[in-house]
Design a protein around this motif. Sequence first.
Motif, PDB file in Angstrom:
ATOM      1  N   PRO A 182       0.830  -1.208   0.000  1.00  0.00           N
ATOM      2  CA  PRO A 182       0.000   0.000   0.000  1.00  0.00           C
ATOM      3  C   PRO A 182       0.864   1.258   0.000  1.00  0.00           C
ATOM      4  CG  PRO A 182       0.003  -1.019   2.169  1.00  0.00           C
ATOM      5  CD  PRO A 182       0.692  -1.980   1.252  1.00  0.00           C
ATOM      6  N   ALA A 183       0.335   2.300  -0.598  1.00  0.00           N
ATOM      7  CA  ALA A 183       1.043   3.580  -0.634  1.00  0.00           C
ATOM      8  C   ALA A 183       0.691   4.403   0.592  1.00  0.00           C
ATOM      9  CB  ALA A 183       0.685   4.341  -1.907  1.00  0.00           C
ATOM     10  N   HIS A 184       1.658   5.161   1.092  1.00  0.00           N
ATOM     11  CA  HIS A 184       1.403   6.095   2.182  1.00  0.00           C
ATOM     12  C   HIS A 184       2.291   7.317   1.976  1.00  0.00           C
ATOM     13  CE1 HIS A 184       4.862   3.733   3.728  1.00  0.00           C
ATOM     14  NE2 HIS A 184       5.190   4.835   4.386  1.00  0.00           N
ATOM     15  N   THR A 185       2.162   8.315   2.834  1.00  0.00           N
ATOM     16  CA  THR A 185       2.882   9.572   2.637  1.00  0.00           C
ATOM     17  C   THR A 185       3.896   9.810   3.747  1.00  0.00           C
ATOM     18  OG1 THR A 185       1.171  10.831   3.807  1.00  0.00           O
ATOM     19  CG2 THR A 185       0.944  10.608   1.421  1.00  0.00           C
ATOM     20  N   VAL A 186       4.944  10.544   3.391  1.00  0.00           N
ATOM     21  CA  VAL A 186       5.961  11.026   4.331  1.00  0.00           C
ATOM     22  C   VAL A 186       6.121  12.519   4.059  1.00  0.00           C
ATOM     23  CG1 VAL A 186       8.372  10.883   5.054  1.00  0.00           C
ATOM     24  CG2 VAL A 186       7.151   8.800   4.375  1.00  0.00           C
ATOM     25  N   ALA A 187       5.994  13.347   5.097  1.00  0.00           N
ATOM     26  CA  ALA A 187       6.007  14.803   4.926  1.00  0.00           C
ATOM     27  C   ALA A 187       7.266  15.413   5.528  1.00  0.00           C
ATOM     28  CB  ALA A 187       4.775  15.422   5.577  1.00  0.00           C
ATOM     29  N   GLU A 188       7.690  16.523   4.887  1.00  0.00           N
ATOM     30  CA  GLU A 188       8.851  17.262   5.400  1.00  0.00           C
ATOM     31  C   GLU A 188       8.868  18.638   4.751  1.00  0.00           C
ATOM     32  OE1 GLU A 188      12.235  18.515   7.293  1.00  0.00           O
ATOM     33  OE2 GLU A 188      11.124  16.679   7.712  1.00  0.00           O
ATOM     34  N   GLY A 189       8.869  19.686   5.579  1.00  0.00           N
ATOM     35  CA  GLY A 189       9.074  21.043   5.089  1.00  0.00           C
ATOM     36  C   GLY A 189       8.104  21.500   4.032  1.00  0.00           C
ATOM     37  N   GLY A 190       6.817  21.155   4.160  1.00  0.00           N
ATOM     38  CA  GLY A 190       5.836  21.591   3.187  1.00  0.00           C
ATOM     39  C   GLY A 190       5.795  20.772   1.916  1.00  0.00           C
TER      40      GLY A 190
END
Length: 247
Positions: free
Chosen positions: A29-37
């Motif tokens: 499954p795909a998921h997200t990783v966030a950093e600095g906008g």
Amino acid sequence: MSTVRYVYAVTRPFRAPLPVALTGVAGAPAHTVAEGGLVAVVSSVPEADFAEVPLRRRLDDPVRLAELTRAHDNVVAALVSVTSPLPLRLATVRPDDDAVRELLAYGRARFVPTLERLEGRLEWGVTVYPEGFGRRTGEPVGAVPRLLHERLARHAEAVRTGPGTPRPGETGEPGESGESGPVLLDAAYLVRRAACAAFVEEFNRLIPRAPGVRVVLSGPRAPYSFVTLAGGGSPAGSPRHPGGGIG
């Protein structure tokens, strides 16, 4: 089982959730990783299959490469419905989420201008092959792809053409496309979402005026052909160009 992160694309933050059933490489499954906008869309895949050596073997195997490419594009295509993705190079892999955040932070100066340029825009592809009376009798069909290209380009903000593609006012031998025969036009058009309906309407108006050729319209898709990073960089990897991109 030890895993690594397969990275599909970089986007701006988006509110809509990823489709629940969305799976990518290795069925993960795909998921997200966030950093600095910025947000990276990733999957956790087995390290045993996606470390450097096994990944290289996968890329050298035509069947496994095709599977990888389809899974990569499946995720990027799903992102088009919720955001404007910047597709990354096929087989971009990082050890863990922290390494993905480093990718976002390190690449921010290049990613942000490209995301701004591609925001709200999609890619359409048009390919033209000779067919029917044009191929059998030698009827000139060069004017057909030129007309298509000129008219469709009016609805686009940018255009990329492949080898052998006739440009307006130019002549020359068409390029070869292997088993499909000569290619008379191979073009990608960057079109605003709001202009996509007009682009397709124009295409449909022109098709009845194109005897002697077979015309293939593809899209809308993520703007693979127009991902050139600020300061230089290759187009992003795609089913048509699996080797290029950002990684």
